[in-house]
Design a protein around this motif. Structure first.
Motif, mmCIF file in Angstrom:
data_model
loop_
_atom_site.group_PDB
_atom_site.id
_atom_site.type_symbol
_atom_site.label_atom_id
_atom_site.label_comp_id
_atom_site.label_asym_id
_atom_site.label_seq_id
_atom_site.Cartn_x
_atom_site.Cartn_y
_atom_site.Cartn_z
ATOM 1 N N VAL A 245 4.881 -6.597 -5.981
ATOM 2 C CA VAL A 245 3.908 -7.655 -5.696
ATOM 3 C C VAL A 245 4.390 -8.978 -6.290
ATOM 4 N N VAL A 246 4.859 -8.941 -7.529
ATOM 5 C CA VAL A 246 5.359 -10.156 -8.183
ATOM 6 C C VAL A 246 6.517 -10.742 -7.386
ATOM 7 N N THR A 247 7.443 -9.883 -6.942
ATOM 8 C CA THR A 247 8.583 -10.345 -6.143
ATOM 9 C C THR A 247 8.124 -10.996 -4.848
ATOM 10 N N SER A 248 7.214 -10.342 -4.148
ATOM 11 C CA SER A 248 6.719 -10.873 -2.876
ATOM 12 C C SER A 248 5.979 -12.193 -3.055
ATOM 13 N N VAL A 249 5.186 -12.277 -4.125
ATOM 14 C CA VAL A 249 4.427 -13.498 -4.377
ATOM 15 C C VAL A 249 5.372 -14.662 -4.680
ATOM 16 N N PHE A 250 6.398 -14.423 -5.501
ATOM 17 C CA PHE A 250 7.376 -15.472 -5.791
ATOM 18 C C PHE A 250 8.066 -15.936 -4.510
ATOM 19 N N ASP B 142 0.798 -1.231 0.000
ATOM 20 C CA ASP B 142 0.000 0.000 0.000
ATOM 21 C C ASP B 142 0.833 1.286 0.000
ATOM 22 N N PRO B 143 1.864 1.422 0.843
ATOM 23 C CA PRO B 143 2.631 2.672 0.808
ATOM 24 C C PRO B 143 3.314 2.917 -0.532
ATOM 25 N N PHE B 144 3.679 1.859 -1.248
ATOM 26 C CA PHE B 144 4.300 2.024 -2.557
ATOM 27 C C PHE B 144 3.288 2.538 -3.572
ATOM 28 N N GLN B 145 2.085 1.968 -3.544
ATOM 29 C CA GLN B 145 1.062 2.443 -4.476
ATOM 30 C C GLN B 145 0.648 3.871 -4.156
ATOM 31 N N GLU B 146 0.626 4.201 -2.899
ATOM 32 C CA GLU B 146 0.251 5.543 -2.480
ATOM 33 C C GLU B 146 1.263 6.582 -2.955
ATOM 34 N N SER C 272 0.164 -13.825 -0.029
ATOM 35 C CA SER C 272 0.312 -13.640 -1.477
ATOM 36 C C SER C 272 -1.044 -13.374 -2.131
ATOM 37 N N ALA C 273 -2.087 -14.087 -1.686
ATOM 38 C CA ALA C 273 -3.419 -13.871 -2.249
ATOM 39 C C ALA C 273 -3.949 -12.479 -1.904
ATOM 40 N N SER C 274 -3.657 -11.988 -0.699
ATOM 41 C CA SER C 274 -4.105 -10.657 -0.276
ATOM 42 C C SER C 274 -3.480 -9.566 -1.139
ATOM 43 N N MET C 275 -2.169 -9.678 -1.406
ATOM 44 C CA MET C 275 -1.497 -8.677 -2.247
ATOM 45 C C MET C 275 -2.030 -8.708 -3.671
ATOM 46 N N PHE C 276 -2.259 -9.920 -4.190
ATOM 47 C CA PHE C 276 -2.796 -10.021 -5.539
ATOM 48 C C PHE C 276 -4.187 -9.383 -5.638
ATOM 49 N N HIS D 138 -5.841 -7.269 -3.450
ATOM 50 C CA HIS D 138 -5.990 -5.871 -3.039
ATOM 51 C C HIS D 138 -5.163 -4.912 -3.897
ATOM 52 N N ASN D 139 -3.904 -5.274 -4.178
ATOM 53 C CA ASN D 139 -2.999 -4.341 -4.851
ATOM 54 C C ASN D 139 -2.965 -4.490 -6.362
ATOM 55 N N ILE D 140 -3.346 -5.635 -6.885
ATOM 56 C CA ILE D 140 -3.359 -5.830 -8.339
ATOM 57 C C ILE D 140 -4.790 -5.813 -8.871
ATOM 58 N N TYR D 141 -5.628 -6.702 -8.341
ATOM 59 C CA TYR D 141 -6.989 -6.812 -8.879
ATOM 60 C C TYR D 141 -7.813 -5.558 -8.614
ATOM 61 N N LYS D 142 -7.855 -5.122 -7.356
ATOM 62 C CA LYS D 142 -8.729 -3.997 -7.006
ATOM 63 C C LYS D 142 -8.162 -2.651 -7.439
ATOM 64 N N LYS D 143 -6.872 -2.450 -7.301
ATOM 65 C CA LYS D 143 -6.298 -1.135 -7.583
ATOM 66 C C LYS D 143 -5.767 -0.975 -8.994
ATOM 67 N N LEU D 144 -5.665 -2.066 -9.740
ATOM 68 C CA LEU D 144 -5.103 -1.965 -11.077
ATOM 69 C C LEU D 144 -6.048 -2.514 -12.149
ATOM 70 N N ILE D 145 -6.647 -3.687 -11.889
ATOM 71 C CA ILE D 145 -7.483 -4.331 -12.907
ATOM 72 C C ILE D 145 -8.943 -3.891 -12.806
ATOM 73 N N ARG D 146 -9.509 -3.975 -11.598
ATOM 74 C CA ARG D 146 -10.934 -3.647 -11.381
ATOM 75 C C ARG D 146 -11.036 -2.652 -10.236
ATOM 76 N N LYS D 147 -10.856 -1.370 -10.553
ATOM 77 C CA LYS D 147 -10.824 -0.349 -9.506
ATOM 78 C C LYS D 147 -12.173 -0.166 -8.814
ATOM 79 N N LYS D 148 -13.246 -0.580 -9.455
ATOM 80 C CA LYS D 148 -14.572 -0.454 -8.848
ATOM 81 C C LYS D 148 -15.086 -1.789 -8.297
ATOM 82 N N ALA D 149 -14.168 -2.719 -8.090
ATOM 83 C CA ALA D 149 -14.571 -4.042 -7.600
ATOM 84 C C ALA D 149 -15.185 -3.937 -6.214
#
Length: 555
Positions: free
Chosen positions: A133-138, A118-122, A357-361, A363-374
């Motif tokens: 996110v990719v690094t953390s998930v790996f 979150d602080p990085f996206q902010e 890993s699922a939380s970062m994907f 919250h930070n990828i799906y909601k804030k990048l792919i589907r902002k109105k999810a």
């Protein structure tokens, strides 16, 4: 050798207990969702931010004391070429938790973030954040593979059941209860699992020491009997590698989402800090049995046991030394108790890595990048899909794993090399910006890959001083991983200041300023802070002075 039926029954009973607790916790999670004023996904990720203090201590300790920690520590102490001084897990993780409590809890908890990203996206936006996110998930996937592999090896040795089947069943159980209740299922099963770990390991140690095949470990600590002494010295030739591993475990530990998931679930900063400090103490204490088991294995005349000749090390079984010791040096009922310790450690870490890993994907990828109105429900389903997917990938890697310890270190190294410097700058260097962060990320990525990685069969392109050729491959002895992080820190700060200077002096066109560096001062002197509260004239004056200093420091 026939299947150990009593042991198999004990493992099944243990899994049933864990499932029941996970289902109960999922019901509590649903109750919290109804009471929570935020989104349902927030309850799944941080449990409504009302985590009980002692439950927090137990879950954080259980997360760190995983299968890789228990089996990896015993493996290193036993291995003749390494020994006690290379068993950096207990000391490194304890120091990491203390460091996180002192410096990292407050800035993260004060802002009420949901994930570490979150602080990085902010501050930097989505591009760099997605890379992190990719690094953390790996890293989490490698961690999952490490601890599942640890359990598979243990059950294969003691119960004579294929590691393939034990890994699949264990992964399925962990995935199932994580899907049901999110953080609540994870933390409450962690409490039970931690008790199993602590009691089981300490029960096994006396029986191991009393085996007639075992020599007093105080004697073998300094004398060579069956192999080199298990207390070895770190010679100057390997000092660089030793320092690298120490910093990887200590500093890499504060870069895991699993750590912040628990910190951000606490009700206050103070509670989070106390939780970290107590967990650090417990984490160190729970590493002692693994150290003792490794020392006992190094003090054993294996010819006097049912294992026979050659030794586990010569037979390539060093990674399984803990279950081998339980199987051949203890009564059968004690070895079954030992399985409970390893199974508990594995479950407590697998569920944590899957959820993080699922939380970062989600919250930070799906909601804030792919589907902002999810919607919250949609994000919740994204978390569940993430748990399934990352669990499947980690399970596949576990089936191919060769060394528990190497996977464990590789997981920590990924976040240390690529995230630690970024995290320090985003939290503690206000002048850092997106240009510096991107430059720092690619500098450390290039330098780290160029340094080589034997585990991934990546040959080194840069030969740092002090290394040596083994079988035609250059082996690094210089602490280049720590050097890489240091250079990355300098790069982030230097490029951030340089970009600020170039844009604000008109040396670069404002239309190229994708990170709006030139607008930074205007935003910083706004009359409202991030929480929408009015700031005082004194605070506004301090901000203005700080920004004036930033503008003139390149004059």
């Amino acid at each position: 050798m026939a299947v150990n039926i009593p042991g198999l029954v004990a493992v099944i009973v243990f899994y049933i207990i864990i499932l029941v607790i996970g289902i109960w916790a999922s019901k509590r999670s649903k109750k919290e969702e109804k009471k929570c004023s935020g989104e349902r996904s927030e309850v799944t990720i941080v449990g409504g931010r009302n985590l009980n203090a002692w439950v927090g201590v137990f879950t954080l300790t259980a997360t760190w004391v995983g299968g890789g920690y228990i089996l990896g520590t015993a493996e290193v102490v036993y291995t003749p070429t390494q020994g006690l001084f290379w068993a950096l897990g207990p000391l490194g993780y304890a120091a990491s938790l203390f460091l996180g409590g002192i410096y990292f809890v407050k800035p993260m908890r004060d802002k009420k973030y949901l994930t570490m990203i979150d602080p990085f996206q902010e501050k930097y936006g989505n591009v760099l954040s997605s890379l992190l996110v990719v690094t953390s998930v790996f890293s989490d996937v490698f961690w999952t593979a490490c601890i599942l592999s640890a359990l598979g090896g243990t059950i294969e040795v003691i119960l004579d059941i294929s590691s393939y089947h034990s890994i699949l069943v264990s992964a399925a159980v962990a995935i199932f209860y994580t899907l049901l209740g999110g953080l609540y299922s994870v933390v409450y099963t962690d409490v039970i699992q931690l008790f199993f770990i602590a009691i089981s390991l300490w029960i096994c140690v006396p029986f191991l020491m009393m085996s007639p095949a075992v020599t007093n470990i105080l004697v073998t600590a300094s004398e060579e009997l069956y192999q080199k002494p298990w207390i070895t010295e770190v010679d100057l030739e390997h000092l660089g590698n030793w320092l690298d591993e120490l910093f990887i475990i200590t500093l890499g530990g504060v870069c895991y989402q699993s750590f912040y998931q628990r910190v951000l679930a606490t009700s206050s900063v103070r509670q989070g800090q106390i939780m970290c400090h107590l967990s650090g103490v417990f984490c160190f204490i729970l590493g002692i049995p693994s150290v003792l088991i490794g020392a006992i294995a190094a003090s054993t005349d294996w010819n006097q046991t049912s294992y026979g000749f050659p030794t586990p090390f010569d037979n390539g079984d060093a990674r399984k030394i803990l279950p081998i010791s339980l199987q051949h040096l203890c009564p059968k009922f004690i070895s079954v108790i030992g399985i409970g310790a390893v199974a508990s450690a594995v479950m407590s870490s697998v569920d944590s890595s899957l959820l993080s890993s699922a939380s970062m994907f989600a919250h930070n990828i799906y909601k804030k990048l792919i589907r902002k109105k999810a919607s919250g429900k949609e994000v919740l389903w994204a978390i569940r899909i993430g748990v399934l997917f990352f669990g499947a990938v980690g399970t596949c890697l576990a089936l191919m794993a060769q060394s528990v310890y190497e996977l464990w270190i590789l997981s920590a190294e990924m976040v240390f090399s690529l995230i630690f410097s970024q995290l320090v700058c985003v939290l503690f260097v206000p002048s850092s910006n997106g240009y510096g962060a991107l430059a720092g990320f690619f500098v450390e990525l290039i330098m780290r890959v160029a340094g080589g990685e034997p585990f991934l069969r990546i040959p080194p392109l840069i030969h740092y001083p002090g290394g040596t050729f083994i079988d035609g491959v250059y082996i690094q002895r210089f602490p280049f991983k720590t050097l890489t992080v240091g250079i990355s820190l300098v790069t982030i700060v230097a490029v951030s200041h340089l970009s600020y200077f170039l844009f604000n002096r008109g040396l670069l066109s404002e239309c190229c300023d994708i990170y709006s560096v030139k607008e930074k001062i205007k935003k910083d002197v706004a009359t409202e802070n991030a929480d929408g509260q009015k700031i005082s004239d004194r605070e506004r004056h301090d901000i203005r002075v700080s920004n004036q200093q930033l503008c003139t420091q390149w004059d």
